[in-house]
Structures are given as structure tokens and as C-alpha cells.
Write a protein that holds these residues in place. Structure first.
Motif, PDB file in Angstrom:
ATOM      1  N   ARG A   1       0.825  -1.215   0.000  1.00  0.00           N
ATOM      2  CA  ARG A   1       0.000   0.000   0.000  1.00  0.00           C
ATOM      3  C   ARG A   1       0.856   1.261   0.000  1.00  0.00           C
ATOM      4  O   ARG A   1       0.610   2.201  -0.766  1.00  0.00           O
ATOM      5  CB  ARG A   1      -0.921  -0.004   1.221  1.00  0.00           C
ATOM      6  CG  ARG A   1      -1.844   1.214   1.310  1.00  0.00           C
ATOM      7  CD  ARG A   1      -2.601   1.207   2.612  1.00  0.00           C
ATOM      8  NE  ARG A   1      -1.679   1.197   3.747  1.00  0.00           N
ATOM      9  CZ  ARG A   1      -2.059   1.028   5.020  1.00  0.00           C
ATOM     10  NH1 ARG A   1      -3.328   0.812   5.294  1.00  0.00           N
ATOM     11  NH2 ARG A   1      -1.164   1.053   5.991  1.00  0.00           N
TER      12      ARG A   1
ATOM     13  N   ARG B   1       1.341   4.054  -3.040  1.00  0.00           N
ATOM     14  CA  ARG B   1       0.995   5.457  -2.848  1.00  0.00           C
ATOM     15  C   ARG B   1       2.161   6.387  -3.209  1.00  0.00           C
ATOM     16  O   ARG B   1       1.963   7.444  -3.810  1.00  0.00           O
ATOM     17  CB  ARG B   1       0.579   5.701  -1.392  1.00  0.00           C
ATOM     18  CG  ARG B   1       0.124   7.140  -1.113  1.00  0.00           C
ATOM     19  CD  ARG B   1      -0.541   7.281   0.231  1.00  0.00           C
ATOM     20  NE  ARG B   1       0.316   6.804   1.309  1.00  0.00           N
ATOM     21  CZ  ARG B   1       0.009   5.769   2.112  1.00  0.00           C
ATOM     22  NH1 ARG B   1      -1.132   5.128   1.936  1.00  0.00           N
ATOM     23  NH2 ARG B   1       0.827   5.402   3.069  1.00  0.00           N
TER      24      ARG B   1
ATOM     25  N   ARG C   1       1.040  -2.894  -7.611  1.00  0.00           N
ATOM     26  CA  ARG C   1       0.566  -3.592  -6.417  1.00  0.00           C
ATOM     27  C   ARG C   1      -0.557  -4.569  -6.754  1.00  0.00           C
ATOM     28  O   ARG C   1      -1.550  -4.189  -7.370  1.00  0.00           O
ATOM     29  CB  ARG C   1       0.043  -2.574  -5.398  1.00  0.00           C
ATOM     30  CG  ARG C   1      -0.488  -3.199  -4.120  1.00  0.00           C
ATOM     31  CD  ARG C   1      -1.271  -2.201  -3.296  1.00  0.00           C
ATOM     32  NE  ARG C   1      -1.754  -2.794  -2.053  1.00  0.00           N
ATOM     33  CZ  ARG C   1      -2.655  -2.230  -1.250  1.00  0.00           C
ATOM     34  NH1 ARG C   1      -3.169  -1.051  -1.565  1.00  0.00           N
ATOM     35  NH2 ARG C   1      -3.038  -2.844  -0.157  1.00  0.00           N
TER      36      ARG C   1
ATOM     37  N   ASN D   1      -2.733  -7.037  -1.624  1.00  0.00           N
ATOM     38  CA  ASN D   1      -1.384  -7.579  -1.386  1.00  0.00           C
ATOM     39  C   ASN D   1      -1.309  -9.098  -1.576  1.00  0.00           C
ATOM     40  O   ASN D   1      -0.495  -9.774  -0.939  1.00  0.00           O
ATOM     41  CB  ASN D   1      -0.882  -7.217   0.018  1.00  0.00           C
ATOM     42  CG  ASN D   1      -0.605  -5.726   0.157  1.00  0.00           C
ATOM     43  OD1 ASN D   1      -0.558  -4.992  -0.826  1.00  0.00           O
ATOM     44  ND2 ASN D   1      -0.414  -5.287   1.377  1.00  0.00           N
TER      45      ASN D   1
END
Length: 255
Positions: free
Chosen positions: A115, A119, A159, A163
Motif C-alpha cells: 500500500r 501510494r 501492487r 497484497n
């Protein structure tokens, strides 16, 4: 015909002309395919064309072609950004390409962005990345350490949802880009962190068995190690990770 009916019919005709209805309908239907100079469409022409497996694009082949055409790291990053066959790209915020100093003696290959990495667009920036930085500092190395820098990337640049582990076809698509990335970065040694990285580069899984044993990958010395995320879940494994770091430092000092 009475005058009012005539004017009504004329008004309707004018209205139809304004709408574009300017051709009258014949008393009998016309077979326009039978008119001279007109060819009847064949069944094959009438059916919509569909792609066969032989004509569909091969994602791995296209990835290899795009990767091999990249003359430098900037071009490779652009090629990755333009690769449209990996569905992970559609759900990710950012392409995560690399961090550290290109040309460093040590290149670390992780697994996939999480994550925080998604970002920020950089690998290893979350809790696992912070632990990695402390591990490297313990042997006097760092991402931006001019005396002993490292260069970092991942097997996947995008990503995976929630996950999850990458799928085999996703790894296969990204492997040509990863191989080209390693060639262009030109390190002296590879550090392969985690099961996914070992699967992509060595064709093997079982990092608890592979770690700490020097091997060869793409013509380079390679050291498999635990991923820092694993060490966060299994702190007892830090003893083995420290031994691997010392082995890396010794190899660099001898090289």
C-alpha cells in the motif's frame, strides 16, 4: 379530394421531406443484391471477424520485445508504463520502478509493492522498507549512501489487489522487464529477497531453505534472503538475516 384533406396531405408530405424521407416506396420489394454490379456478401464476410489464439498478442513476447528495445533505465521505465497486458496496472495508483542509486554494486530485488509503495511510487517505503534500511545501515550501506549505495526494485511494478501473491502469468509477463532492468543497472551482486523473487529469478520457492546459500542468476552472484516483511512476522529469523548480511558484506570486501 376536399381542399382541407389536400392541404393536410401536403403538410404531411412537407414534414416528411424535412425529416429526410425523400424516396418513395415501390409497390413491390426490390432485391438489391440481385441488381447488376452488386455482389452478394458471402457467409464468411457477413460473420464478424474473431481473433484466433494464433493471432492474439503474446504478452510475454511483447514484454520481451519492449524490454530489449529499451537502451537505458529511463526508457525501460517508459516501456513498463506503456505495457497494457498486465491487469495489475489498472488497479494500481503508481508504477513502482526503483529506488537508490543506479550503478550500485548491490541490487536488491523484492517481491511487489504494498500500500505505501503504491501510494509513493517507490519500493520498500513501508514498515518492511524501514527495517530494510536499518539492516543495510548495520553493514554500512544505504540507498543514498555515496560510499556504499544500493539499488532496489521489485519483481512486479504494480501492487496486487489486497497484497495477494502474484499469479504465475503476472510473474512471467514482468520477468523480461526485470531481466532487462538487472542488465541495465549492471550490479556486481544480486540480493533476492523473498519467495516471489526467488521464484521469478531462480525458478525455485522455499526461501527458508534457499536463504544464505550463494548461487548464480543471470550470470551474477546472487544471495537469497528473507524478505523484511517476513522478519516483521517472524522476529526470530533475524538471526539468520544478520548472518546473510555479514556474508554479503564479506563478499563485497573480498570482491
Amino acid at each position: 379530394m376536399e381542399s382541407s384533406e389536400f392541404h393536410n396531405a401536403l403538410a404531411l408530405l412537407d414534414w416528411q421531406i424535412e425529416l429526410g424521407a425523400t424516396e418513395a416506396i415501390c409497390d413491390a420489394p426490390v432485391d438489391r443484391y440481385a441488381l447488376p454490379g452488386t455482389l452478394k456478401p458471402s457467409k464468411s464476410a457477413a460473420a464478424p471477424a474473431t481473433a484466433t489464439p494464433a493471432t492474439m498478442a503474446d504478452p510475454v513476447a511483447q514484454a520481451r520485445q519492449m524490454a530489449e528495445a529499451a537502451p537505458d533505465l529511463a526508457a525501460l521505465q517508459g516501456a513498463l508504463a506503456g505495457f497494457e497486458h498486465c491487469d495489475l496496472k489498472r488497479g494500481a495508483r503508481n508504477l513502482v520502478f526503483s529506488d537508490g542509486i543506479a550503478g550500485a554494486r548491490v541490487m536488491i530485488v523484492g517481491e511487489a509493492p504494498g500500500r505505501d509503495e503504491d501510494r509513493e511510487g517507490r519500493p520498500f517505503v513501508g514498515r518492511a522498507g524501514q527495517l530494510l534500511d536499518r539492516m543495510l545501515a548495520a553493514i554500512d550501506m544505504g540507498r543514498t549512501d555515496e560510499a556504499a549505495p544500493v539499488y532496489i526494485t521489485n519483481v512486479l511494478p504494480w501492487r496486487p489487489p489486497q497484497n495477494r501473491d502474484p499469479k504465475p502469468e503476472e510473474i512471467a509477463m514482468m520477468r523480461p522487464f526485470l531481466e532487462r532492468h538487472i542488465t541495465l543497472a549492471n550490479p556486481d551482486v544480486l540480493v533476492i529477497m523473498g519467495n516471489i523473487s526467488a521464484q521469478a529469478l531462480l525458478g525455485k520457492r522455499g526461501i527458508t531453505r534457499l536463504r544464505g546459500t550463494w548461487t548464480e542468476c543471470l550470470g551474477l552472484p546472487a544471495l537469497p534472503m528473507f524478505h523484511p516483511a517476513y522478519l516483521l512476522r517472524q522476529p526470530a529469523a533475524k538471526r539468520e538475516a544478520w548472518a546473510d548480511l555479514l556474508s554479503l558484506k564479506a563478499w563485497l570486501n573480498d570482491g
